[in-house]
Design an enzyme around this catalytic site. Structure first.
Site, mmCIF file in Angstrom:
data_model
loop_
_atom_site.group_PDB
_atom_site.id
_atom_site.type_symbol
_atom_site.label_atom_id
_atom_site.label_comp_id
_atom_site.label_asym_id
_atom_site.label_seq_id
_atom_site.Cartn_x
_atom_site.Cartn_y
_atom_site.Cartn_z
ATOM 1 N N GLY A 11 0.816 -1.207 0.000
ATOM 2 C CA GLY A 11 0.000 0.000 0.000
ATOM 3 C C GLY A 11 0.849 1.256 0.000
ATOM 4 N N TYR A 141 -14.313 5.320 8.961
ATOM 5 C CA TYR A 141 -12.851 5.284 9.089
ATOM 6 C C TYR A 141 -12.429 5.848 10.444
ATOM 7 C CZ TYR A 141 -7.953 6.324 7.893
ATOM 8 O OH TYR A 141 -6.582 6.405 7.869
#
Length: 314
Positions: A11, A141
């Site tokens: 990532g 989130y």
């Protein structure tokens, strides 16, 4: 010598952290894992294993195979994507974190996972946001990040796991393109500046958010993990930042290196609402006092380096 397992190693943070750690500790000492392998340098330059972080048995098997003593858990769904897929985000972000913490507990491994300014919410003080303050996020989130901070604290107090974490601002990188974050505009703008000389921002002018250049973020992770805990008053989720900027500030900095660069705005209501719920500028004094946090890149130095490196890719 550390033996480090990284989840989410391909990532945005992981792809660079993997290479940095291999440079510091040795190629074979850092085991990169992700849900699938690609041809990136992070995947090819040392040990790599395919690991789905929601599969506890696979994670534990891999950690035992390499006899790791440190776990850096980076696998997560980011803010904008998490809003689009909240149930999946909870499953991956919290299920994966629990599996990683359980692996660290069983192996008595040191543990790192990043938090975010997304953990704050609209009721958090907007300026000079303290290390310890009200945290009532209004995004999935953010909820994940607050829960993750508390869970990491729990594993330290309940089981003695050496958990550590940083509350990152938006991270800007010239190596790996972002994937689903609210602050992604601050990366995209540089690529569009080099390619087209203009950029349309989905975040409105005057929206100040904390940012940090990736080299500073990587150094902060290593410094925190190597720090003596003697001065620690906190343990997880230290506020860290390097600059507080709005889109027009980045555009003005770019224009110093690319004359004629233009910015326009087409605001995305979802990502704008997320950005509006976050602080304008956070206070990183606890990290400075407790383990010597510092940074090297201000806006203009970062801009110069971003543009130079992006131009090399053309």
């Amino acid at each position: 010598m550390k033996r480090i397992l990284i989840t989410g190693a391909l990532g945005q943070i992981g792809s660079e952290l993997t290479l940095k750690l291999r440079e510091v500790y040795g190629e074979n000492q850092v085991i990169a894992t992700d849900i699938k392998k690609d041809n990136s340098e992070a995947a090819q330059s040392g040990p790599f294993e395919t690991v789905d972080v929601t599969d506890f048995n696979r994670m534990m098997e891999t950690a035992k195979k390499y006899k790791v003593d440190t776990i850096m858990h980076l696998a997560a769904i980011l803010s904008a994507t998490a809003e689009a897929k909240p149930v999946f985000a909870w499953h991956l972000n919290m299920g994966g974190l629990m599996n990683a913490l359980e692996t660290a507990r069983e192996l008595k491994a040191q543990f790192f996972t990043p938090s975010s300014i997304g953990a704050f919410g609209p009721s958090t003080p907007k300026n000079h946001t303290p290390q310890d303050t009200i945290m009532r996020p209004t995004t999935m989130y953010g909820v994940n990040k607050v829960a993750g901070e508390l869970l990491a604290d729990y594993y330290f107090y309940k089981y003695g796991v050496d958990t550590r974490g940083l509350r990152f601002p938006g991270l800007i990188s010239n190596v790996c393109l972002p994937g689903g974050g609210t602050t992604d505009y601050a990366v995209e703008i540089f690529y569009e500046a080099v390619k087209n000389g203009k950029y349309t921002s989905y975040i409105d002018k005057g929206t100040y958010l904390d940012m940090m250049y990736m080299p500073d973020a990587l150094n902060a992770i290593i410094d925190l993990m190597e720090a003596d805990t003697l001065k620690f008053k906190h343990r997880n989720s230290f506020n860290v930042t390097a600059m507080s900027v709005a889109p027009e500030d980045i555009a003005a900095s770019i224009a110093r290196y690319i004359p004629g660069f233009e910015i326009s705005y087409n605001v995305d209501p979802v990502r704008q609402s997320i950005a509006d719920s976050w602080p304008n500028a956070i206070d990183a004094s606890a990290a400075m006092e407790e383990w010597g946090f510092t940074w090297a890149y201000d806006l203009d130095r970062m801009t110069k380096d971003m543009i130079e490196n992006i131009k090399k890719k053309k």
